[in-house]
Design a protein around this motif. Sequence first.
Motif, PDB file in Angstrom:
ATOM      1  N   THR A   1       0.690  -1.436   0.126  1.00 51.31           N
ATOM      2  CA  THR A   1       0.078   0.123   0.181  1.00 51.31           C
ATOM      3  C   THR A   1       0.754   1.111   0.009  1.00 51.31           C
ATOM      4  O   THR A   1       0.422   2.248  -0.340  1.00 51.31           O
ATOM      5  CB  THR A   1      -0.889  -0.044   1.234  1.00 51.31           C
ATOM      6  OG1 THR A   1      -0.149  -0.071   2.492  1.00 51.31           O
ATOM      7  CG2 THR A   1      -1.969  -0.950   1.186  1.00 51.31           C
TER       8      THR A   1
ATOM      9  N   LEU B   1      -0.294   5.559  -1.212  1.00 52.29           N
ATOM     10  CA  LEU B   1      -0.326   6.320  -0.195  1.00 52.29           C
ATOM     11  C   LEU B   1       0.489   7.514  -0.823  1.00 52.29           C
ATOM     12  O   LEU B   1       0.105   8.554  -0.765  1.00 52.29           O
ATOM     13  CB  LEU B   1       0.043   5.801   1.212  1.00 52.29           C
ATOM     14  CG  LEU B   1      -0.897   4.779   1.825  1.00 52.29           C
ATOM     15  CD1 LEU B   1      -0.328   4.337   3.126  1.00 52.29           C
ATOM     16  CD2 LEU B   1      -2.323   5.374   1.807  1.00 52.29           C
TER      17      LEU B   1
ATOM     18  N   GLU C   1      -0.370  11.263  -1.573  1.00 51.69           N
ATOM     19  CA  GLU C   1       0.284  12.322  -1.424  1.00 51.69           C
ATOM     20  C   GLU C   1       0.524  13.576  -2.604  1.00 51.69           C
ATOM     21  O   GLU C   1       0.517  14.772  -2.507  1.00 51.69           O
ATOM     22  CB  GLU C   1       1.301  11.972  -0.330  1.00 51.69           C
ATOM     23  CG  GLU C   1       1.053  11.494   0.777  1.00 51.69           C
ATOM     24  CD  GLU C   1       2.159  11.253   1.682  1.00 51.69           C
ATOM     25  OE1 GLU C   1       2.534  11.891   2.816  1.00 51.69           O
ATOM     26  OE2 GLU C   1       3.063  10.442   0.971  1.00 51.69           O
TER      27      GLU C   1
ATOM     28  N   ALA D   1      -6.355   5.047   5.528  1.00 50.23           N
ATOM     29  CA  ALA D   1      -4.882   5.484   5.479  1.00 50.23           C
ATOM     30  C   ALA D   1      -4.768   6.820   4.710  1.00 50.23           C
ATOM     31  O   ALA D   1      -3.848   7.650   5.112  1.00 50.23           O
ATOM     32  CB  ALA D   1      -4.310   4.156   5.127  1.00 50.23           C
ATOM     33  N   VAL D   2      -5.443   6.781   3.839  1.00 50.59           N
ATOM     34  CA  VAL D   2      -4.915   8.078   2.918  1.00 50.59           C
ATOM     35  C   VAL D   2      -5.384   9.377   3.710  1.00 50.59           C
ATOM     36  O   VAL D   2      -4.845  10.490   3.465  1.00 50.59           O
ATOM     37  CB  VAL D   2      -6.091   8.047   1.656  1.00 50.59           C
ATOM     38  CG1 VAL D   2      -5.912   9.338   0.586  1.00 50.59           C
ATOM     39  CG2 VAL D   2      -5.512   6.927   0.813  1.00 50.59           C
TER      40      VAL D   2
ATOM     41  N   ARG E   1      -2.616  10.719   5.610  1.00 48.08           N
ATOM     42  CA  ARG E   1      -1.654  11.100   4.815  1.00 48.08           C
ATOM     43  C   ARG E   1      -1.820  12.526   3.974  1.00 48.08           C
ATOM     44  O   ARG E   1      -0.854  12.762   3.248  1.00 48.08           O
ATOM     45  CB  ARG E   1      -1.204  10.140   3.873  1.00 48.08           C
ATOM     46  CG  ARG E   1      -0.532   8.722   4.709  1.00 48.08           C
ATOM     47  CD  ARG E   1       0.853   8.959   5.072  1.00 48.08           C
ATOM     48  NE  ARG E   1       1.399   9.018   3.964  1.00 48.08           N
ATOM     49  CZ  ARG E   1       2.390   7.608   3.391  1.00 48.08           C
ATOM     50  NH1 ARG E   1       1.993   6.684   4.234  1.00 48.08           N
ATOM     51  NH2 ARG E   1       3.339   7.936   2.501  1.00 48.08           N
TER      52      ARG E   1
END
Length: 311
Positions: free
Chosen positions: A21, A25, A29, A59-60, A63
């Motif tokens: 992953t 990610l 970004e 998770a994004v 970030r």
Amino acid sequence: MPRLGYLLPTREQIMVGRHETAPLLALAERAEALGFDSVWVGDSLLARPRHDPLTLLAAVTARTRSVALGTAVLLPALRNPVVLAQQVATLDRLAEGRLILGVGIATDVPNIRAEFEAAGVPFDKRVGRLVEGLALARALWSGQKVDWDGRWTVKAGVLGPTPHRPGGPPVWIGGSVAAARARAGRLYDGWFPNAPTAAAYDGQWQEVQAAARAAGRDPAALTGAMYLTLAIDEDGARAEATINTFLEQYYGMRPDTMRKRQMCYAGPAAGAADWLKAYADAGASHLVLRFAGDPERQLETVARLRRDLGW
């Protein structure tokens, strides 16, 4: 001016055996740093294997800081709506209101029918399950006591947490047939197709707005979006070969068939700019882009085109 979104290549990474992953990610970004307005993740269990969209978007959120985060598109019919309501509410809290729930009913092809069967969900009931399931999720997002007697039974159920935004995140629905356009205008917050040409988009978007108006809703409150696939390359023949190979590998179907179902562009950057502008001129206010191959380079190219277009 239109907003631009970027679809993370979750399916593409799995197809080449890259299950990590971290690269995804990093792309999220990079898209934010380049000025993209939103980052999106697709959905499939077995038909087109990829990362779970809600988990990856969680998770994004950690970030990124400002981009909207969306599903393009989630298949609610595959999920229990009570569980989905809790997952989405939690994700919207993590994202502090940046979430957009893009949804669809799924295409009628053999591998998707098999996916529904594997999940224990009747494929032929998917439209009703989507409509009722989202209605139940929205009721639960109110934070009030919910009693529900339908495909699912809820007795005095109270969901917590509630989403960041009262009532939950905006729901955009895909689909380009007349029934889908009517459904978008009558029930949801945005229309998110992938099929109409730029020439056809304006008239179909007007149908969505008319359906909203007929339902007593404000059509100006709806978002007209569009899902587009690009292979940008100054070598036109190479761009054509790239997108055809991409579509065949992604869907396991002839590329000429897929290019009739989903709008694609293959060619130089200048042509891509004109193509995107045509959709914006037709009324699409949020363009979500999927790239066939070389995502880093194409992200940079579109960021430059956006500056040139004054967007």
